[in-house]
Design a protein around this motif. Structure first.
Motif, PDB file in Angstrom:
ATOM      1  N   GLY A 163     -48.974  34.966 -32.945  1.00 24.77           N
ATOM      2  CA  GLY A 163     -50.258  34.875 -32.259  1.00 24.77           C
ATOM      3  C   GLY A 163     -50.069  34.454 -30.825  1.00 24.77           C
ATOM      4  N   ASP A 164     -49.350  35.273 -30.098  1.00 25.23           N
ATOM      5  CA  ASP A 164     -49.074  35.005 -28.690  1.00 25.23           C
ATOM      6  C   ASP A 164     -48.597  36.307 -28.056  1.00 25.23           C
ATOM      7  N   SER A 165     -49.188  36.671 -26.947  1.00 21.69           N
ATOM      8  CA  SER A 165     -48.924  38.009 -26.398  1.00 21.69           C
ATOM      9  C   SER A 165     -47.486  38.206 -25.930  1.00 21.69           C
ATOM     10  N   HIS A 166     -46.772  37.128 -25.644  1.00 17.18           N
ATOM     11  CA  HIS A 166     -45.396  37.296 -25.141  1.00 17.18           C
ATOM     12  C   HIS A 166     -44.357  37.431 -26.254  1.00 17.18           C
ATOM     13  N   THR A 167     -44.849  37.692 -27.447  1.00 20.94           N
ATOM     14  CA  THR A 167     -43.956  38.010 -28.564  1.00 20.94           C
ATOM     15  C   THR A 167     -43.072  39.206 -28.221  1.00 20.94           C
ATOM     16  N   SER A 221     -43.162  31.749 -14.391  1.00 17.21           N
ATOM     17  CA  SER A 221     -43.860  32.158 -15.603  1.00 17.21           C
ATOM     18  C   SER A 221     -44.335  33.604 -15.469  1.00 17.21           C
ATOM     19  N   ASN A 222     -45.297  33.994 -16.274  1.00 19.59           N
ATOM     20  CA  ASN A 222     -45.635  35.414 -16.360  1.00 19.59           C
ATOM     21  C   ASN A 222     -47.061  35.752 -15.966  1.00 19.59           C
ATOM     22  N   ARG A 223     -47.887  34.750 -15.694  1.00 20.14           N
ATOM     23  CA  ARG A 223     -49.285  35.054 -15.376  1.00 20.14           C
ATOM     24  C   ARG A 223     -49.776  34.261 -14.178  1.00 20.14           C
ATOM     25  N   GLY A 255     -39.852  27.536 -15.526  1.00 20.88           N
ATOM     26  CA  GLY A 255     -40.005  27.342 -16.960  1.00 20.88           C
ATOM     27  C   GLY A 255     -40.733  28.523 -17.564  1.00 20.88           C
ATOM     28  N   SER A 256     -41.277  28.335 -18.762  1.00 20.49           N
ATOM     29  CA  SER A 256     -42.022  29.324 -19.553  1.00 20.49           C
ATOM     30  C   SER A 256     -41.082  30.236 -20.332  1.00 20.49           C
ATOM     31  N   CYS A 257     -41.639  30.961 -21.297  1.00 20.29           N
ATOM     32  CA  CYS A 257     -40.818  31.845 -22.128  1.00 20.29           C
ATOM     33  C   CYS A 257     -40.220  32.996 -21.315  1.00 20.29           C
ATOM     34  N   THR A 258     -40.642  33.153 -20.073  1.00 19.51           N
ATOM     35  CA  THR A 258     -40.047  34.202 -19.230  1.00 19.51           C
ATOM     36  C   THR A 258     -38.704  33.744 -18.657  1.00 19.51           C
ATOM     37  N   GLY A 261     -41.375  22.841 -23.632  1.00 18.21           N
ATOM     38  CA  GLY A 261     -42.728  23.242 -23.992  1.00 18.21           C
ATOM     39  C   GLY A 261     -43.235  24.290 -23.018  1.00 18.21           C
ATOM     40  N   CYS A 262     -44.449  24.764 -23.260  1.00 18.25           N
ATOM     41  CA  CYS A 262     -45.031  25.788 -22.387  1.00 18.25           C
ATOM     42  C   CYS A 262     -45.411  25.213 -21.033  1.00 18.25           C
ATOM     43  N   SER A 263     -45.819  23.958 -21.048  1.00 20.05           N
ATOM     44  CA  SER A 263     -46.001  23.223 -19.795  1.00 20.05           C
ATOM     45  C   SER A 263     -46.968  23.914 -18.837  1.00 20.05           C
ATOM     46  N   ALA A 264     -46.614  23.944 -17.574  1.00 14.67           N
ATOM     47  CA  ALA A 264     -47.521  24.453 -16.541  1.00 14.67           C
ATOM     48  C   ALA A 264     -47.695  25.964 -16.582  1.00 14.67           C
ATOM     49  N   CYS A 265     -47.135  26.626 -17.578  1.00 11.71           N
ATOM     50  CA  CYS A 265     -47.381  28.067 -17.707  1.00 11.71           C
ATOM     51  C   CYS A 265     -48.854  28.336 -17.962  1.00 11.71           C
ATOM     52  N   LEU A 266     -49.483  27.503 -18.773  1.00  8.70           N
ATOM     53  CA  LEU A 266     -50.892  27.773 -19.072  1.00  8.70           C
ATOM     54  C   LEU A 266     -51.796  26.566 -18.968  1.00  8.70           C
TER      55      LEU A 266
HETATM   56  S1  SF4 Z   1     -44.576  29.737 -22.047  1.00  2.00           S
HETATM   57 FE1  SF4 Z   1     -46.535  30.525 -21.405  1.00  2.00          FE
HETATM   58  S2  SF4 Z   1     -46.531  32.647 -21.874  1.00  2.00           S
HETATM   59 FE2  SF4 Z   1     -44.852  31.717 -22.985  1.00  2.00          FE
HETATM   60  S3  SF4 Z   1     -45.629  31.270 -25.011  1.00  2.00           S
HETATM   61 FE3  SF4 Z   1     -45.949  29.468 -23.761  1.00  2.00          FE
HETATM   62  S4  SF4 Z   1     -47.980  29.713 -22.874  1.00  2.00           S
HETATM   63 FE4  SF4 Z   1     -47.383  31.696 -23.677  1.00  2.00          FE
END
Ligand code: SF4
Lengths: 471, 210
Positions: free
Chosen positions: A130-134, A431-433, A348-351, A409-414
């Motif tokens: 349940g996360d678009s960056h899958t 990050s990605n957004r 950071g972030s999953c990117t 953690g996801c931190s300042a990504c969102l």
């Molecule tokens: S780092 Fe950002 S984009 Fe990646 S899973 Fe967490 S909130 Fe979503």
């Protein structure tokens, strides 16, 4: 006839169709379901309402990442709503028999970082979350995509998902990348060409010599952002680089099973002569460090280019959105971004939060010091990344350069936890957004590679990293 | 899920392109563990200022416009997969979103919540918006059975596409889980043949033997 020729995507898809509904979607079996605290509670509640359990709890893996603080993770979460959501996940996982890598667990981290690093993500699988960056997991030659909470419930209930088969697109990047150009620049370049909705309805295969030469981590960065051009997901054919990465990881097949797996994985490629609905090719030599100037990831330019003007827009209807976007960012059409003062840098972030990203940044900032105006935060993607960084002494280098190394953690990504960029401030982010308010209400995000972010942190102004590398 | 057949209503115009789900419902409001109440924070940062006062220039705060239909610019619902966006729109009271293009995940999420995404041509969208701006009492008729959207009292109409399976679900108020739960035998049979499950030892048959 070309009909017996299959794309990589088709091979994996076909191998997962349980049954097809006439005039409707396919029922697709999901090998792995990853869950986290934000998009799962309503799904668990739905199961309870129906009076059913999780069909295959052993195929589900959970972590806490979106909401968690990145400081003092050993203490209870201070923010009550975040704590409640994380506690709810713990409670649900215990109740439904799901493995959880929660706060304090040595495997905890951003869901898309831990899957690959644990060897959970393997070629030829289907993975949803349940996360678009899958889409990140596609780097392994995996069909992986983000789903909504109703679908999370669907997969929990049946390990299957109703899906209409998307169209296919292949994007080839041929040639060699220049010094200072990273895979993040490749994907920002592609998205700037296709625009934010340009791949909607497609599943993308990335191919070409420039892609094949990338490490697994760099490939993940590319697949990660597939969704930012609307694609359902993105994938890359597995090869020796992939198998080498997987070998020996905790969840990966071992011994004979590994050899058997590799033999199977070697069949996962697009057949010569298979057709795509769309095929595009770009020259790696045309890619430079990229940066975004607007409020969606498609609004990217080469770092040395000027912000476009209304006259450059392809469609008249986009004018109002374009102007709204520049007004939000406080930029003028036609301006350059080079030398613009920046006070916040987020790496950071999953990117871009894997060990290679941290190594790259540490290597670049070693012996340098961030500019006094800059607030530079670097957040590892997982506990394991953090541990590795410390083992390699990267933490010391980063601290000496004035960077703040946080916990995973996801931190300042969102901006769901307290790591936010203040209103009106600019932040160069890996990050990605760059959506309005994504990093906090009123925050202005510019997406770039870890090297561009690091170079900007050092100079305090938007910097073309190539100048520092070649100096 | 509530059944969806036909809706006739005035509409709220929001002709901005690329509206992402972070705008529809910002991440800081995703901490709830139920599906209810998200409508209060729909378009939060466009709708309210930092003092939580309504911004007069945002359409949801404009008493001239109301209704069960939201008419938005191209590429609606892009970005994050958060279903909370669909919940927020539905919870606010919308039953239909009309746009000339929808992001994939949003479209699926909307359909799973009985919120109908109606994709029309750019030209038709422009005409609809023109009518709403010329007369805020303009009514739109959205008929799922015939897959048409019509500006009431005119002959201006357009057909829209929808997956036939989804259409049946909406008209009958079914959801996918009901359907899938009935396929259990097929799913178990599939598992016995799965290459991946056998490679990683998650194969159900193996477990039973062990
Ligand atoms: S780092 Fe950002 S984009 Fe990646 S899973 Fe967490 S909130 Fe979503």
């Amino acid at each position: 006839m070309a009909s017996d020729k299959k794309t990589l995507f088709q091979k994996i898809w076909d191998a997962h169709v349980v049954t097809s509904i006439e005039d409707g979607p396919d029922v697709l079996y999901i090998d792995r379901h990853l869950i986290h605290e934000v998009t799962s509670p309503q799904a668990f509640a739905g199961l309870e309402k129906r009076g059913i359990g999780v069909f295959r709890p052993q195929n589900v893996l959970a972590t806490a990442d979106h909401n968690v603080p990145t400081k003092d993770q050993h203490l209870p979460i201070a923010e009550p709503l975040s704590r409640f959501q994380v506690d709810k996940l713990t409670e649900n996982c215990a109740k439904f028999g799901i493995e959880l890598y929660g706060l304090g667990h040595p495997f905890q981290g951003i869901v898309h970082v831990i899957g690959p690093e644990l060897g959970v993500t393997l070629p030829g699988m289907t993975i949803v979350c349940g996360d678009s960056h899958t889409s990140t997991h596609g780097a392994f030659g995996t069909i992986a995509f983000g789903i909504g909470t109703s679908e999370v419930e669907q997969v929990m209930a049946t390990q299957c998902l109703m899906q209409s088969k998307p169209k296919t697109m292949r994007i080839n990047i041929e040639g060699e990348l220049a010094n200072g150009v990273l895979s993040k620049d490749i994907i920002l370049y592609i998205i700037s060409k296709l625009t934010m909705g340009g791949a909607t309805g497609y599943f993308v295969e990335y191919a070409g010599s420039a892609i094949r030469s990338l490490s697994m981590e760099a490939r993940m960065t590319i697949c990660n952002m597939s969704i930012e051009m609307g694609a359902r997901g993105g994938l890359i054919a597995p090869d020796d680089i992939t198998y080498e990465y997987i070998k020996g990881r905790d969840f990966a097949p071992k011994g004979d099973k590994f050899e058997e797996a590799v033999a199977y994985w070697r069949t996962l490629f697009t057949d010569e002569g298979a057709t795509f609905d769309v095929e595009l090719t770009y020259d790696a030599a045309d890619i430079t460090p990229m940066i975004t100037y607007g409020t969606n990831p498609g609004m990217g330019i080469k770092i040395t280019e000027n912000i476009p003007t209304v006259a450059d827009l392809k469609e008249e209807s986009g004018k109002a959105s374009f102007e709204k976007s520049l007004a939000y960012m406080g930029f003028n059409a036609g301006d350059t971004l080079i030398d613009k003062p920046i006070n916040y840098v987020f790496i950071g972030s999953c990117t871009n939060s894997r060990i290679e990203d941290l190594r790259l940044v540490a290597d670049f900032v070693k012996g340098k010091r961030k500019a006094p105006n800059v607030n530079a935060m670097i957040v590892p993607g997982s506990k394991q990344v953090e541990k590795q960084a410390i083992a390699e002494g990267l933490d010391v280098i980063l601290k000496e350069a004035g960077f703040e190394l946080r916990e995973p953690g996801c931190s300042a990504c969102l901006g769901m936890n307290e790591d936010k960029v203040p209103k009106g401030e600019y932040c160069i982010s890996t990050s990605n957004r760059n959506f309005e308010g994504r990093q906090g209400p009123g925050a202005r995000t510019l997406l770039a590679s870890p090297l561009t972010a690091a170079a900007t942190a050092i100079s305090g102004r938007i910097t073309d990293v190539r100048e520092l590398l070649n100096a | 899920m509530e059944k969806f057949v036909k809706i006739t209503s005035t509409a709220v115009p929001l002709p901005i392109e690329d509206i992402d789900t972070d705008q529809i419902i910002p991440a800081r409001f995703l901490k709830a563990t139920t599906r209810d109440g998200f409508g209060d924070n729909l378009f939060r940062d466009w709708r309210y200022d930092n003092q939580n006062s309504p911004k007069a220039d945002f359409v949801l705060n404009n008493p001239n416009y109301s209704g069960q239909i939201l008419v938005a610019g191209k590429n609606f619902g892009c970005g994050s997969s958060r279903e909370h966006a669909a919940w927020a729109i539905a919870d606010y009271g919308f039953k239909v979103v009309i746009s000339s293009f929808f992001a994939d995940i949003f479209k699926g999420n909307a359909l799973n919540n009985g919120l109908l995404p109606v994709q029309v041509s750019d030209a038709f969208l422009a005409v609809v918006l023109e009518h709403i701006f010329a007369d805020r009492n303009t009514q739109l008729e959205v008929d799922l059975e015939t897959q048409t959207v019509t500006i009431a009292g005119t002959a201006i109409s357009e057909k829209f596409e929808i997956n036939q399976y989804k259409k049946t679900c909406l008209i009958n108020g079914y959801d996918d889980i009901d359907y899938l739960l009935a396929l259990r035998d097929k799913i178990e049979a599939y598992e016995k043949t799965s290459k991946y499950l056998s490679l990683v030892g998650l194969n159900q048959e193996q477990e039973i033997e062990a």
